[in-house]
Write a protein that holds these residues in place. Structure first.
Motif, PDB file in Angstrom:
ATOM      1  N   ALA A 150       8.001 -72.104  10.907  1.00 46.66           N
ATOM      2  CA  ALA A 150       8.050 -72.687  11.885  1.00 46.66           C
ATOM      3  C   ALA A 150       7.026 -72.449  13.047  1.00 46.66           C
ATOM      4  CB  ALA A 150       9.977 -72.700  12.608  1.00 46.66           C
ATOM      5  N   SER A 151       6.544 -70.603  12.734  1.00 45.92           N
ATOM      6  CA  SER A 151       6.147 -70.121  13.918  1.00 45.92           C
ATOM      7  C   SER A 151       4.257 -71.250  13.748  1.00 45.92           C
ATOM      8  CB  SER A 151       6.407 -69.116  14.366  1.00 45.92           C
ATOM      9  OG  SER A 151       7.568 -68.439  14.024  1.00 45.92           O
ATOM     10  N   GLY A 152       4.819 -71.639  12.319  1.00 52.99           N
ATOM     11  CA  GLY A 152       2.673 -71.947  12.579  1.00 52.99           C
ATOM     12  C   GLY A 152       2.374 -70.689  11.428  1.00 52.99           C
ATOM     13  N   GLY A 153       2.939 -70.212  10.982  1.00 52.17           N
ATOM     14  CA  GLY A 153       2.723 -68.948  10.071  1.00 52.17           C
ATOM     15  C   GLY A 153       2.194 -68.725   8.447  1.00 52.17           C
ATOM     16  N   HIS A 154       1.803 -67.414   8.672  1.00 49.08           N
ATOM     17  CA  HIS A 154       1.273 -67.376   6.738  1.00 49.08           C
ATOM     18  C   HIS A 154       1.892 -66.283   6.193  1.00 49.08           C
ATOM     19  CE1 HIS A 154      -2.377 -65.816   4.617  1.00 49.08           C
ATOM     20  NE2 HIS A 154      -1.395 -66.583   3.797  1.00 49.08           N
ATOM     21  N   SER A 155       2.663 -66.417   5.055  1.00 50.04           N
ATOM     22  CA  SER A 155       3.602 -65.525   4.305  1.00 50.04           C
ATOM     23  C   SER A 155       2.866 -64.844   2.975  1.00 50.04           C
ATOM     24  CB  SER A 155       4.450 -66.115   4.341  1.00 50.04           C
ATOM     25  OG  SER A 155       5.387 -66.340   4.799  1.00 50.04           O
ATOM     26  N   VAL A 156       2.599 -63.745   2.555  1.00 46.19           N
ATOM     27  CA  VAL A 156       1.481 -63.702   1.949  1.00 46.19           C
ATOM     28  C   VAL A 156       3.381 -62.965   1.216  1.00 46.19           C
ATOM     29  CG1 VAL A 156       0.074 -61.152   0.917  1.00 46.19           C
ATOM     30  CG2 VAL A 156      -0.247 -62.049   3.266  1.00 46.19           C
ATOM     31  N   LEU A 157       2.726 -63.152  -0.436  1.00 42.49           N
ATOM     32  CA  LEU A 157       4.315 -63.414  -1.173  1.00 42.49           C
ATOM     33  C   LEU A 157       3.493 -61.745  -1.928  1.00 42.49           C
ATOM     34  CD1 LEU A 157       5.445 -67.029  -1.712  1.00 42.49           C
ATOM     35  CD2 LEU A 157       5.671 -64.928  -0.010  1.00 42.49           C
ATOM     36  N   ILE A 158       4.275 -61.292  -2.251  1.00 38.12           N
ATOM     37  CA  ILE A 158       4.245 -59.976  -3.232  1.00 38.12           C
ATOM     38  C   ILE A 158       5.748 -60.324  -4.662  1.00 38.12           C
ATOM     39  CG2 ILE A 158       4.668 -57.876  -4.082  1.00 38.12           C
ATOM     40  CD1 ILE A 158       2.520 -58.685  -1.763  1.00 38.12           C
ATOM     41  N   ALA A 159       4.929 -60.110  -5.716  1.00 39.10           N
ATOM     42  CA  ALA A 159       5.740 -60.863  -6.671  1.00 39.10           C
ATOM     43  C   ALA A 159       6.545 -59.726  -7.457  1.00 39.10           C
ATOM     44  CB  ALA A 159       4.656 -61.278  -7.522  1.00 39.10           C
ATOM     45  N   ASN A 160       6.431 -58.568  -7.242  1.00 37.30           N
ATOM     46  CA  ASN A 160       7.185 -57.784  -7.676  1.00 37.30           C
ATOM     47  C   ASN A 160       6.758 -56.341  -6.729  1.00 37.30           C
ATOM     48  OD1 ASN A 160       8.086 -55.211  -9.316  1.00 37.30           O
ATOM     49  ND2 ASN A 160       6.515 -54.926 -10.942  1.00 37.30           N
ATOM     50  N   PRO A 161       7.390 -56.157  -5.865  1.00 41.12           N
ATOM     51  CA  PRO A 161       7.190 -55.062  -5.148  1.00 41.12           C
ATOM     52  C   PRO A 161       7.901 -53.718  -5.750  1.00 41.12           C
ATOM     53  CG  PRO A 161       9.255 -56.346  -4.518  1.00 41.12           C
ATOM     54  CD  PRO A 161       8.760 -57.328  -5.679  1.00 41.12           C
ATOM     55  N   ARG A 162       8.314 -54.021  -6.941  1.00 46.25           N
ATOM     56  CA  ARG A 162       8.857 -52.483  -7.577  1.00 46.25           C
ATOM     57  C   ARG A 162       7.637 -51.661  -7.625  1.00 46.25           C
ATOM     58  NH1 ARG A 162      12.207 -56.486  -8.999  1.00 46.25           N
ATOM     59  NH2 ARG A 162      10.779 -56.448 -10.653  1.00 46.25           N
ATOM     60  N   ASP A 163       6.787 -52.424  -7.686  1.00 44.07           N
ATOM     61  CA  ASP A 163       5.407 -51.961  -8.151  1.00 44.07           C
ATOM     62  C   ASP A 163       4.965 -51.668  -6.739  1.00 44.07           C
ATOM     63  OD1 ASP A 163       2.257 -51.012  -9.058  1.00 44.07           O
ATOM     64  OD2 ASP A 163       2.324 -52.849 -10.255  1.00 44.07           O
ATOM     65  N   ILE A 164       4.831 -50.246  -6.224  1.00 45.34           N
ATOM     66  CA  ILE A 164       5.076 -49.731  -4.764  1.00 45.34           C
ATOM     67  C   ILE A 164       3.151 -49.202  -5.390  1.00 45.34           C
ATOM     68  CG2 ILE A 164       4.687 -47.984  -2.646  1.00 45.34           C
ATOM     69  CD1 ILE A 164       6.955 -49.152  -3.406  1.00 45.34           C
ATOM     70  N   ASP A 165       2.483 -49.041  -5.537  1.00 46.39           N
ATOM     71  CA  ASP A 165       1.240 -49.098  -6.041  1.00 46.39           C
ATOM     72  C   ASP A 165       0.387 -50.252  -5.630  1.00 46.39           C
ATOM     73  OD1 ASP A 165       0.924 -45.909  -5.926  1.00 46.39           O
ATOM     74  OD2 ASP A 165       0.746 -45.790  -8.111  1.00 46.39           O
TER      75      ASP A 165
END
Length: 561
Positions: A271-286
């Motif tokens: 709704a804000s015209g924004g850009h989402s960078v999706l992370i598939a596996n946030p458990r892989d912190i590195d």
């Protein structure tokens, strides 16, 4: 639903734009408005709003022309954070279907329960999970199955490289046999450039079945309507954007879109015209740290465990955060230590919010420049809160009581569970959250306790009864009880007390048994074998005594494992 509809209309009028008719209307107008701007990225592939619209239209056309699915039918989506998710989500909604969000970590048993309970007739699943569906589909109503791989929306070379790496090098896609399943990529390409037949659901019509255990029992579907979800995304949009929308320029979104927190936030970003960078596996912190380094991050959507994990990495601490405007926390309680560490590292304070699945989910949030640490902020616009005592009477400010919520975002009820709906939403339309709160004289809210038995592991609810039902099915277990204990990484972890008939049964065996029946985060990390469990005169296990002591003491402990 009339009160919710009126509240939604009032809310819409306050945003200087005409009211959306439904989520489809919101999606189509948003894509038209922002066109070539980036919308979602995963694994290096970015979809702009125009591409997102075309791909979702193609999926909707396929559903309408090549299946017997009709408006109101349910489609389960079981995907990690890939750009395919918003394509499938909005394609399904544009075809008039009801989306059933499904956790990719589910075991086959958990999938079966959700698919059968929802009456899902279609499933979109990632190849890494497809083998789990083999043995259960015949027990469900699912007739239409779409399978996708990580690289499906990439160009030829990168697609082949990514998919081959995942399958043959990382071995993350076990073989499966699902006759009649279709490749999602082929389906999307079939009708590119075509438009679906318009569907016009009303604000009161069901859009999503979001499964939750609430405060007790087996997972049940919260019925979230187009009006519920629209209201909440617009409430969030109005509140967060009061101080500007620049925060949405590049948002790192590591939380799964199938979870209601990220689901709704992602649409506020849209709704804000924004850009989402999706992370598939946030458990892989590195890997998460390396991905963050690629982007001029303007916002980070996380929770307590992620803040701690990232701040422990030198690679993260050494990055520049001069463009970071917003850090949003939800899904679990934010500790003061985590908030302070994050702000010290990034220079950006953490905005803590509060919600629950049954409220689509947001109820309260801290204003971006008036944060009170230790609180969940103030109620969102057009949201009423009431703190009550055991008799249902409102308590004075500063006195703890049950937090109740009323607003256009409150669910229509639990799917096919009228009695539980009546127990949760009273005649005045107030949702009983199960959380104990204090409302301050300035309107800010503090959660002082929560529904007494729910264990929250990295933002996900674990219900003791579910764990106990699995463990007591073991032939050498007499009885057991599960509680949550503090954990520096996940907030809480599951601890299990077991009464057994066998002296050879050990922690490893119990955990192996649980792993075959439960999602990983529900598996007990700690197992303590005891002679008996503390119980009330009527035989009910007293969990409070289990929580209050590190162990039951030598007089009761048969052995520790």
């Amino acid at each position: 639903m009339m009160a919710s509809t009126n509240a939604y209309a009032t809310l819409s009028a306050g945003l200087n734009r005409s009211a959306y008719a439904n989520l489809v209307d919101f999606f189509e107008r948003t894509c038209a408005r922002y066109g070539d701007k980036p919308a979602f990225t995963s694994f290096g592939r970015t979809l702009n709003y125009a591409e997102l619209e075309r791909l979702s239209a193609s999926f909707a056309v396929y559903l309408q022309r090549h299946t017997d699915l009709r408006p109101g039918d349910r489609i389960a989506i079981q995907l990690p954070n890939l750009i395919q998710y918003p394509v499938v989500l909005f394609g399904a909604l544009r075809a008039g279907l009801v989306v059933v969000n499904t956790n990719p970590l589910y075991t086959a048993e958990e999938m079966e329960h959700q698919f059968v309970d929802s009456g899902a007739r279609a499933l979109v699943i990632h190849k890494s999970m497809a083998h789990k569906a083999e043995g259960i589909l015949e027990k469900t109503d699912i007739k239409h199955l779409f399978v996708t791989q990580v690289g499906d929306l990439h160009g030829f070379v990168k697609r082949a490289l990514i998919n081959a790496t995942i399958k043959y090098i990382r071995h993350l896609e076990p073989d499966f046999y699902l006759p009649g399943s279709l490749g999602l990529r082929d389906v999307l390409l079939e009708h590119m450039g075509e438009k679906p037949e318009p569907v016009k659901p009303g604000l009161h019509d069901l859009a999503v079945l979001q499964y939750t255990g609430g405060t007790t029992g087996v997972a049940k579907g919260a019925m979230l309507t187009h009006g519920n979800l629209l209201a909440n995304l617009m409430q969030g949009y109005d509140f967060i954007n009061r101080e500007g929308s620049g925060w949405a320029s590049t948002v790192v979104l590591p939380l799964p879109l199938y979870h209601i927190y990220a689901f709704t936030v992602s649409q506020i970003i849209m709704a804000s015209g924004g850009h989402s960078v999706l992370i598939a596996n946030p458990r892989d912190i590195d890997s998460l740290v390396r991905e963050i380094a690629h982007w001029p991050m303007t916002a980070f959507i996380g929770l307590n465990t992620l803040f701690n994990a990232l701040c422990n990495r030198e690679g993260f601490r050494s990055q520049a955060f001069d463009q970071l405007e917003l850090t949003l926390s939800g899904g679990m309680a934010l500790t003061r230590d985590a908030a302070q560490r994050w702000e010290k590292v990034t220079g950006c304070p953490v905005v803590e919010a509060y919600g629950l699945t049954e409220a689509s989910p947001a109820v309260a949030i801290n204003p971006r420049h008036a944060i009170q640490s230790g609180t969940i902020g103030i109620p969102l616009p057009y949201t009423e809160v009431r703190v009550i005592d055991d008799d249902g009477q409102k308590v004075p400010d500063g006195v703890p009581g049950m937090l109740c919520v009323r607003g256009p975002q409150v669910m229509a009820g639990y799917w096919q569970r009228q009695e539980e709906t009546r127990e949760t939403i009273n005649e005045e339309g107030f949702l009983k959250t199960g959380d104990i709160a204090v409302q301050q004289s300035d309107g800010y809210l503090r959660i002082v306790d929560r529904a007494k038995d729910v264990i929250i592991v990295s933002g996900f609810n674990v219900f003791p009864n579910e764990v106990e039902d699995v463990v007591t099915a073991h032939p050498e277990v007499v009885e057991c009880a599960a509680i949550g204990v503090p954990d520096p990484d996940s907030g809480e972890r599951v601890k299990l007390f077991v009464v057994s008939t066998s002296s050879s049964l050990d922690r490893a065996a119990i955990r192996a048994w649980c792993r075959s029946h439960l999602t990983a985060y529900k598996v007990p990390r700690d197992v303590e074998f005891v002679k008996e469990l503390p119980k009330s005169p009527v035989g009910k296990v007293i969990r409070r005594q289990l929580r209050d002591a590190p162990s039951l003491g030598d007089s009761q402990v048969a052995r520790s494992a």
